[in-house]
Design a protein around this motif. Sequence first.
Motif, short mmCIF file in Angstrom:
data_model
loop_
_atom_site.label_atom_id
_atom_site.label_comp_id
_atom_site.label_asym_id
_atom_site.label_seq_id
_atom_site.Cartn_x
_atom_site.Cartn_y
_atom_site.Cartn_z
N PHE A 149 43.03 82.71 83.78
CA PHE A 149 41.41 82.40 83.86
C PHE A 149 41.01 81.96 82.50
O PHE A 149 40.41 80.66 82.33
N TYR A 150 41.47 82.59 81.34
CA TYR A 150 40.93 82.08 79.87
C TYR A 150 41.86 80.94 79.51
O TYR A 150 41.19 79.84 78.78
N GLY A 151 43.09 80.70 80.22
CA GLY A 151 43.67 79.33 80.04
C GLY A 151 43.20 78.39 80.50
O GLY A 151 42.99 77.30 79.82
N HIS A 152 42.67 78.42 81.71
CA HIS A 152 42.08 77.32 82.33
C HIS A 152 40.44 77.04 81.80
O HIS A 152 40.12 75.74 81.65
N LEU A 153 39.97 77.97 81.33
CA LEU A 153 38.67 78.18 80.67
C LEU A 153 38.62 77.24 79.30
O LEU A 153 37.90 76.27 79.07
N TRP A 154 39.78 77.55 78.53
CA TRP A 154 39.97 76.73 77.28
C TRP A 154 40.24 75.58 77.47
O TRP A 154 39.68 74.71 76.81
N ASN A 155 41.37 74.95 78.35
CA ASN A 155 41.56 73.72 78.28
C ASN A 155 40.49 72.70 79.03
O ASN A 155 40.14 71.77 78.61
N LEU A 156 39.81 73.44 80.11
CA LEU A 156 38.69 72.32 80.53
C LEU A 156 37.58 72.50 79.44
O LEU A 156 36.76 71.35 79.65
N GLY A 157 37.32 73.49 79.02
CA GLY A 157 36.20 73.35 77.97
C GLY A 157 36.55 72.64 77.06
O GLY A 157 35.55 71.77 76.43
N GLU A 158 37.74 72.19 76.42
CA GLU A 158 38.14 71.21 75.59
C GLU A 158 37.68 69.92 76.09
O GLU A 158 37.31 68.90 75.44
N ILE A 159 38.11 69.49 77.18
CA ILE A 159 37.92 68.35 78.03
C ILE A 159 36.42 68.20 77.95
O ILE A 159 35.85 66.85 77.95
N ALA A 160 35.53 69.00 78.52
CA ALA A 160 34.13 68.86 78.63
C ALA A 160 33.46 68.82 77.33
O ALA A 160 32.69 67.84 77.26
N TYR A 161 33.96 69.44 75.98
CA TYR A 161 33.25 69.35 74.97
C TYR A 161 33.41 67.71 74.43
O TYR A 161 32.58 67.08 74.10
N TYR A 162 34.83 67.66 74.39
CA TYR A 162 34.98 66.24 73.61
C TYR A 162 34.83 65.11 74.66
O TYR A 162 34.37 63.98 74.03
N GLY A 163 34.81 65.22 75.81
CA GLY A 163 34.57 64.32 76.94
C GLY A 163 32.85 63.84 76.91
O GLY A 163 32.55 62.70 76.98
N SER A 164 32.19 65.07 76.88
CA SER A 164 30.62 64.76 76.96
C SER A 164 30.35 64.05 75.58
O SER A 164 29.35 63.23 75.66
N LYS A 165 30.81 64.42 74.54
CA LYS A 165 30.45 63.86 73.25
C LYS A 165 30.73 62.31 73.27
O LYS A 165 30.00 61.50 72.79
N LEU A 166 31.90 61.85 73.98
CA LEU A 166 32.01 60.43 73.87
C LEU A 166 31.27 59.71 75.20
O LEU A 166 31.04 58.61 74.82
N LEU A 167 31.39 60.40 76.31
CA LEU A 167 30.80 59.59 77.47
C LEU A 167 29.33 59.78 77.68
O LEU A 167 28.92 58.89 78.24
N LEU A 168 28.78 61.15 77.50
CA LEU A 168 27.31 61.27 77.79
C LEU A 168 26.51 61.26 76.74
O LEU A 168 25.33 61.36 76.83
N GLU A 169 26.91 61.07 75.47
CA GLU A 169 25.94 60.95 74.34
C GLU A 169 26.04 59.59 73.71
O GLU A 169 27.34 58.83 74.05
N ASN A 170 25.09 59.20 73.22
CA ASN A 170 24.80 57.68 72.78
C ASN A 170 25.23 57.56 71.39
O ASN A 170 24.67 57.30 70.40
N HIS A 171 26.75 57.54 71.18
CA HIS A 171 27.16 57.39 69.90
C HIS A 171 27.91 55.91 70.04
O HIS A 171 28.42 55.49 70.67
N SER A 172 27.99 55.37 68.70
CA SER A 172 28.53 54.26 68.63
C SER A 172 29.96 54.58 68.14
O SER A 172 30.44 55.75 67.96
N ASP A 173 30.79 53.49 68.25
CA ASP A 173 32.10 53.56 67.67
C ASP A 173 32.61 54.46 66.52
O ASP A 173 33.44 55.16 66.31
N ALA A 174 31.41 54.06 65.36
CA ALA A 174 31.78 54.86 64.14
C ALA A 174 31.39 56.27 64.39
O ALA A 174 32.32 57.11 63.83
#
Length: 235
Positions: free
Chosen positions: A210-235
């Motif tokens: 459970f904790y393994g899946h939670l950690w792995n998917l949590g990393e994808i969700a955290y960094y993925g949402s930063k890049l895909l769902l937030e309005n950041h420039s390339d910089a």
Amino acid sequence: MFADVLFARAGIVNIAHPIPTSNGQMRIQIRDFQIALFDWIPGRTAQEHKLTDTQLERLGEFLAKIHQSKTIIGEYSVRENFAIPFKDRLVAILSDMSEIAGDSTKYKTKLELFIEPHRQKFTRELETLDKLQRQVKTMNLEFVNCHGEPSPGNILSSNDGQIHLLDWDEPIFAPKEKDLLFFKDNVEPVMKGYSLFSSDTVIDQDVLEFYGHLWNLGEIAYYGSKLLLENHSDA
């Protein structure tokens, strides 16, 4: 701070803990900032430098003492509830890529190209996590005081070979597997040291998974949402 309590009251050394002021305060306020002073520990993290088996055994002893500390200092106030806090964000990331705004930066485009062929696999992983969540919630598990994230970047090997645990931002009262997850590849030496201070050395594989899946998917969700769902420039 929990690290200070473990050091001062439970007698657990090698914890990065704040140094009290002359008035006994752990933190002081300067303008809008909370300031704490720590000892400087020269060394390298386990991310930068592979730990020896002897150091891993010491780390196991260290974790066992932290996990047994509830008999001395009581239970930490934040209790594990096995939530999946990033679930909605992950579902949004794994949704149809056409829903992502068309004015993607090059980094958004790169991430989209990475996720697309793995979308079904990650979706199945989330379904597995949901199933494990329902399972562990019904289990009669012993909870202990945990660091919460003893990842390689939070473990410091000092120049004299001692092991120190850093970054006490998110301690939690949870099953021991919450911490032991990070040592799946070094379980033998860690548990050899752990067994010297704890009779509870049986690792529940379902909880660990459970904790393994939670950690792995949590990393994808955290960094993925930063890049895909937030309005950041390339910089």
